[in-house]
Motif scaffolding. Sequence first.
Motif, PDB file in Angstrom:
ATOM      1  N   PRO A   1       8.387 -46.092 -15.174  1.00 29.29           N
ATOM      2  CA  PRO A   1       7.951 -46.922 -16.394  1.00 29.29           C
ATOM      3  C   PRO A   1       8.486 -48.277 -16.663  1.00 29.29           C
ATOM      4  O   PRO A   1       7.608 -49.189 -16.946  1.00 29.29           O
ATOM      5  CB  PRO A   1       8.023 -45.923 -17.644  1.00 29.29           C
ATOM      6  CG  PRO A   1       8.114 -44.502 -16.999  1.00 29.29           C
ATOM      7  CD  PRO A   1       8.848 -44.650 -15.681  1.00 29.29           C
TER       8      PRO A   1
ATOM      9  N   ARG B   1      -3.149 -48.437 -14.766  1.00 30.55           N
ATOM     10  CA  ARG B   1      -2.059 -47.620 -15.252  1.00 30.55           C
ATOM     11  C   ARG B   1      -2.166 -46.071 -14.980  1.00 30.55           C
ATOM     12  O   ARG B   1      -1.075 -45.609 -14.747  1.00 30.55           O
ATOM     13  CB  ARG B   1      -2.359 -47.653 -16.900  1.00 30.55           C
ATOM     14  CG  ARG B   1      -0.935 -47.314 -17.631  1.00 30.55           C
ATOM     15  CD  ARG B   1      -0.935 -48.099 -19.156  1.00 30.55           C
ATOM     16  NE  ARG B   1      -2.122 -47.812 -19.670  1.00 30.55           N
ATOM     17  CZ  ARG B   1      -2.210 -47.814 -21.222  1.00 30.55           C
ATOM     18  NH1 ARG B   1      -1.133 -48.371 -21.702  1.00 30.55           N
ATOM     19  NH2 ARG B   1      -3.202 -47.504 -21.796  1.00 30.55           N
TER      20      ARG B   1
ATOM     21  N   GLY C   1       1.066 -44.146 -12.988  1.00 28.00           N
ATOM     22  CA  GLY C   1       1.466 -42.921 -13.571  1.00 28.00           C
ATOM     23  C   GLY C   1       1.483 -41.727 -12.205  1.00 28.00           C
ATOM     24  O   GLY C   1       2.466 -41.199 -12.230  1.00 28.00           O
TER      25      GLY C   1
ATOM     26  N   TYR D   1      -2.947 -45.224 -11.864  1.00 25.15           N
ATOM     27  CA  TYR D   1      -2.477 -44.815 -10.475  1.00 25.15           C
ATOM     28  C   TYR D   1      -0.995 -45.188 -10.640  1.00 25.15           C
ATOM     29  O   TYR D   1       0.105 -44.328  -9.951  1.00 25.15           O
ATOM     30  CB  TYR D   1      -3.065 -46.005  -9.719  1.00 25.15           C
ATOM     31  CG  TYR D   1      -4.264 -45.685  -9.091  1.00 25.15           C
ATOM     32  CD1 TYR D   1      -4.624 -44.917  -8.090  1.00 25.15           C
ATOM     33  CD2 TYR D   1      -5.371 -45.954  -9.789  1.00 25.15           C
ATOM     34  CE1 TYR D   1      -5.733 -44.460  -7.640  1.00 25.15           C
ATOM     35  CE2 TYR D   1      -6.577 -45.637  -9.246  1.00 25.15           C
ATOM     36  CZ  TYR D   1      -6.899 -45.051  -8.117  1.00 25.15           C
ATOM     37  OH  TYR D   1      -7.987 -44.579  -7.708  1.00 25.15           O
TER      38      TYR D   1
ATOM     39  N   TRP E   1       6.631 -50.816 -14.784  1.00 23.43           N
ATOM     40  CA  TRP E   1       5.004 -51.033 -14.764  1.00 23.43           C
ATOM     41  C   TRP E   1       4.673 -52.529 -15.230  1.00 23.43           C
ATOM     42  O   TRP E   1       3.788 -53.013 -14.517  1.00 23.43           O
ATOM     43  CB  TRP E   1       4.539 -50.126 -15.915  1.00 23.43           C
ATOM     44  CG  TRP E   1       4.568 -48.662 -15.535  1.00 23.43           C
ATOM     45  CD1 TRP E   1       5.407 -48.237 -14.590  1.00 23.43           C
ATOM     46  CD2 TRP E   1       3.735 -47.650 -15.816  1.00 23.43           C
ATOM     47  NE1 TRP E   1       4.948 -46.819 -14.472  1.00 23.43           N
ATOM     48  CE2 TRP E   1       4.170 -46.287 -15.318  1.00 23.43           C
ATOM     49  CE3 TRP E   1       3.057 -47.350 -16.973  1.00 23.43           C
ATOM     50  CZ2 TRP E   1       3.638 -45.261 -15.701  1.00 23.43           C
ATOM     51  CZ3 TRP E   1       2.500 -46.145 -17.367  1.00 23.43           C
ATOM     52  CH2 TRP E   1       2.805 -45.127 -16.705  1.00 23.43           C
TER      53      TRP E   1
ATOM     54  N   GLU F   1       3.792 -42.147  -9.671  1.00 19.92           N
ATOM     55  CA  GLU F   1       5.330 -41.977 -10.334  1.00 19.92           C
ATOM     56  C   GLU F   1       6.130 -43.286 -10.179  1.00 19.92           C
ATOM     57  O   GLU F   1       7.469 -43.078  -9.932  1.00 19.92           O
ATOM     58  CB  GLU F   1       5.943 -40.732  -9.437  1.00 19.92           C
ATOM     59  CG  GLU F   1       5.279 -39.526  -9.934  1.00 19.92           C
ATOM     60  CD  GLU F   1       5.758 -38.346  -9.034  1.00 19.92           C
ATOM     61  OE1 GLU F   1       6.517 -38.352  -8.536  1.00 19.92           O
ATOM     62  OE2 GLU F   1       4.904 -37.191  -8.956  1.00 19.92           O
ATOM     63  N   VAL F   2       5.391 -44.161 -10.349  1.00 14.16           N
ATOM     64  CA  VAL F   2       6.227 -45.563 -10.363  1.00 14.16           C
ATOM     65  C   VAL F   2       7.061 -45.585 -11.869  1.00 14.16           C
ATOM     66  O   VAL F   2       6.796 -45.321 -12.901  1.00 14.16           O
ATOM     67  CB  VAL F   2       5.221 -46.643 -10.350  1.00 14.16           C
ATOM     68  CG1 VAL F   2       6.154 -48.208 -10.766  1.00 14.16           C
ATOM     69  CG2 VAL F   2       4.504 -46.835  -9.018  1.00 14.16           C
TER      70      VAL F   2
END
Lengths: 377, 251
Positions: free
Chosen positions: B113, B103, B107, B105, B116, B110-111
């Motif tokens: 959300p 989690r 963030g 990485y 996720w 900037e993947v």
Amino acid sequence: MNLINIKAVSRKEFYHLIRDFRSMYLAFIIPLLLILMFGYALSLDVDNVKTMVVDHDRTELSRDFIRKLDASSYFKVIYHLRDTVAAIRYLDQGSTTMAVVIPPGWTEDIKADREAQMQVLLDGSDPNFASLSRGYITAFVEAYNRDRFIDFLNRSGKERIEPPVDGRIRVWFNEDLESQNFIVPGIIAIIIMIVGAMLTSLVIAREYENGTMETVRSLPIRGGEFLIGKAIPYFLIALTDVLVAVFMGQVLFGVVMKSSFWLMVLASTIYISVALSLGLLISIATKSQLVANQIAILVTFLPSMLLSNFVFPVENMPKVFQLLTYIVPATYFIDILNGLYLRGLGLDHLWPSYLVLVGMLVVLSNIGFAILKKEGM
Amino acid sequence: MTGLGSDVVYVKDLEKRFGRFVAVDKISFSVKKGEVFGLLGPNGAGKSTTIRMLCGIITPTSGYGRVADHDIFYEAEGIKHSIGYMSQKFSLYEDLTPFENIRFYLGVYEVPPEQWKDRIEWVLDMTRLHDVRDRITRELPPGSRQRLALGCALLHRPEILFLDEPTSGVDPITRRHFWGFIDHLAGEGVTVFVTTHYMDEARSCERIVMINEGKIVVTGSPSEIISEVFPDTPDSDLNDVFIELMSGRDS
């Protein structure tokens, strides 16, 4: 600035924090202990000085003198002794700190208008305490003299006589001269330095030591985002500590803030940020947890304690140390808190100290950003 | 643009000095899309310095270079978005769980959300870490930690994966699994740039650059290199080449 980035770093940092019992201990237990220790143990007030009396005179007048002495809030007569030798023994043991010896013929001397002498023995091993006790007993004897003198004049025919000069002293701010009133602001300043600077001095050094900094530098995150993300959990903890300290100060020690609560929160916010930037800067610069911790104690905790006008008055220090106090952030924070707590001042008087703290924050954080930028972030 | 068509890494006369010490001495090479590319050399040859320049961690002293269509002098942040990097130490947060590491990485890369959940499933599947996702990473065996580090470097679906000595301190079986996985990635079109000093691993690379003391010594596919250095002894292997070239024949 990217919020997803910052949030990710903060969350990770928060996990580190709650899984490291040393950090939790520093963050919550130490502040509580400090408040209790300083609040209860470091009382700088002197009252009820334990006093022994040796009354060789044994007249109505000498007994009246001793009664008045005991009735005063400054002294508490705990031993009535037969001779001075016993008094000296108690002084040696340290069970009391003052002895008042009234010689035989004391009343006769007073009645005959001769100088009536009285001996006071003081334990000088604690000079601060001894000089306060000396001041109290001197004032007490003077007042006693004056009362007797006026009594004498009044009885000898003059209708009412008032002393020519009557100094009425009123203490402005902190009316009861309670030292707890300025200890609480001082403790808050020190707690913030411990939680803010000493805890955060470890956090980036830890990344370097564990090799994770190498990966962080390959991630698309800027130095500023990284530092802010790291600082947020510690900021919240420090702010919680401040509120707990304020609350405990009020409940346990009756220290009530005179001015605005929100001005206090504003000052704490800025001061916490200064402490965090200082801690993070130390961490970036040293890259080693051990060194960072030593330096943090040296440049944050000790100066806040010694050079901030908290325990030791700056006026009595050598010039060099007086100049040093100007670069200690705690000096300005304690100045603001004293203004808010004791004097009921507002921003119109305190803005210079706020401004200096903001200036320190800008300088420290920008040095941190610059170093990280050079490291490829 | 100087980089040619399908080259995802292109460097020309790339140099890095630390003070008077020349760590990387004007090297030039290129890597094609989907290639497994090996950078070989003894300790201190400049492998890590090269890989760190390509990843935007340090700025070169001079030369020219592009990685995933970004200039390595001026577009470090663009590079960092397009690549995954795994350093010698797996550099995971060992007091966090695999899930928490992942989690972090997600963030920082900037993947978005909303993706996720899928990415977490995908990485846990790929690294076979579903059963241990909530255990503390420190307690996992080295093989699992290595897969987790690799998985974290792939979370943002990078074009290029940089691996700096990825198998140091890992047992031979785990290493074999690891290379199987690398081949699988390359099959999906990910370019893999790897440094190593295990010559059996180097055999798995399609193309190799060997460097020594900051200079390129030889370039080519493993078999090309062997036949170039030992034209008369066909049963030589890369180990012989490495020893021959690095023990200072030309110094």
